[in-house]
Scaffold this motif. Structure first.
Motif, mmCIF file in Angstrom:
data_model
loop_
_atom_site.group_PDB
_atom_site.id
_atom_site.type_symbol
_atom_site.label_atom_id
_atom_site.label_comp_id
_atom_site.label_asym_id
_atom_site.label_seq_id
_atom_site.Cartn_x
_atom_site.Cartn_y
_atom_site.Cartn_z
ATOM 1 N N ASN A 148 0.819 -1.229 0.000
ATOM 2 C CA ASN A 148 0.000 0.000 0.000
ATOM 3 C C ASN A 148 0.847 1.270 0.000
ATOM 4 O OD1 ASN A 148 -2.723 -1.008 0.024
ATOM 5 N ND2 ASN A 148 -2.210 -1.895 2.008
ATOM 6 N N SER B 223 1.452 3.581 -3.440
ATOM 7 C CA SER B 223 0.884 4.939 -3.400
ATOM 8 C C SER B 223 1.969 5.991 -3.617
ATOM 9 C CB SER B 223 0.211 5.192 -2.044
ATOM 10 O OG SER B 223 -0.766 4.221 -1.804
ATOM 11 N N GLU C 219 -4.263 9.638 -1.435
ATOM 12 C CA GLU C 219 -5.226 9.780 -2.543
ATOM 13 C C GLU C 219 -5.568 11.248 -2.797
ATOM 14 O OE1 GLU C 219 -6.234 7.398 -4.455
ATOM 15 O OE2 GLU C 219 -6.018 5.524 -3.330
#
Ligand SMILES: NC(=O)c1ccc[n+]([C@@H]2O[C@H](COP(=O)([O-])OP(=O)(O)OC[C@H]3O[C@@H](n4cnc5c(N)ncnc54)[C@H](OP(=O)(O)O)[C@@H]3O)[C@@H](O)[C@H]2O)c1
Length: 226
Positions: A10, A14, A133
């Motif tokens: 993750n 990212s 995000e």
């Protein structure tokens, strides 16, 4: 900048995508070359993928997103890390009932002992992946701090730039020993997010305020406290 991602989970995926979006050259590494390649295929943006050895060879800066695993067990030879900047975003495992032990030695200091030929820089461990995000926009509006601790000033400066590139506010937090404080802060954040379920994602925003013009409260008086 040439960036190698060690462990494309993750955090690795990212941050690798965010840096590639900003024009950096990114190589996603994983325990199997197939996984590294699959993550690069997902990321696109001209990224490449393969083994952790290949990612380490590729990057001048490496993101070591592998928690608590000695680099000796990750790479064929840790010689590949010589002279490289190694970003450590890792946090301790969350203990049962969030009963954290005091941090005597940080994960970052331990990593630095394991690979004295690299320059370890603590950064990004206080940022939940969901917050990535939002980067770099609309994140920039929120003045989110990334605490950076390192003994090698040149390596620290490189990471300051990488933090700014993706919309965060770098906070120079001194030498690598201070990773103990930064890792403790991440423990508190995870308590707030997961245990207290305060809604959203708790992230630090450090503000530096000017002194008040008039000290109507009497100002700071002499004190024996250190
Ligand atoms: N997720 C977050 O929101 C967050 C935020 C701040 C800090 N962190 C910290 O960042 C670190 C990574 O978290 P994550 O969320 O990215 O975890 P994750 O998605 O589970 O990824 C873990 C990574 O570790 C690698 N790995 C696991 N065991 C390994 C081993 N024995 N040898 C080599 N590689 C191994 C995996 O490699 P492969 O790619 O080969 O499968 C994977 O890339 C942790 O220390 C975590 O506490 C996470």
């Amino acid at each position: 900048m040439k960036i190698g991602i060690i462990g494309s989970g993750n955090m690795g995926r990212s941050l690798g995508i965010l840096w590639a979006e900003q024009g950096h050259q990114v190589f996603f590494g994983a325990r199997t070359a197939e996984k590294g390649k699959a993550v690069a295929e997902f990321a696109k943006l001209g990224t490449q993928g393969g083994s952790n050895d290949e990612a380490a060879m590729f990057g001048d800066v490496l993101l070591y997103s592998v928690r608590g695993v000695n680099p000796e067990d990750v790479f064929t030879s840790t010689e590949v890390l010589t002279g490289k900047t190694l970003i450590d975003p890792n946090n301790f495992e969350i203990p049962e009932d969030f009963k954290y032990q005091p941090i005597i030695k940080s994960l970052a200091e331990k990593l630095a002992e394991e690979v004295p030929n690299a320059s370890v820089v603590k950064a990004f461990n206080t940022i939940p992946m969901e917050v990535f995000e939002l980067a770099p926009e609309p994140l920039k509006e929120h003045n989110v701090s990334v605490f950076i601790a390192a003994d090698n000033l040149e390596a620290k400066q490189v990471v300051v730039q990488l933090v700014q590139d993706i919309g965060f506010n770098p906070i120079d937090s001194g030498n690598l020993r201070n990773a103990r404080l930064i890792e403790g802060l991440a423990d508190l954040e995870r308590f707030l997010i997961i245990h207290q379920q305060m809604g959203g994602y708790a992230v630090p925003s450090i503000n530096f305020l000017p002194a008040a013009q008039i000290q109507r409260l009497g100002g700071r008086q002499a004190s024996n406290l250190k």
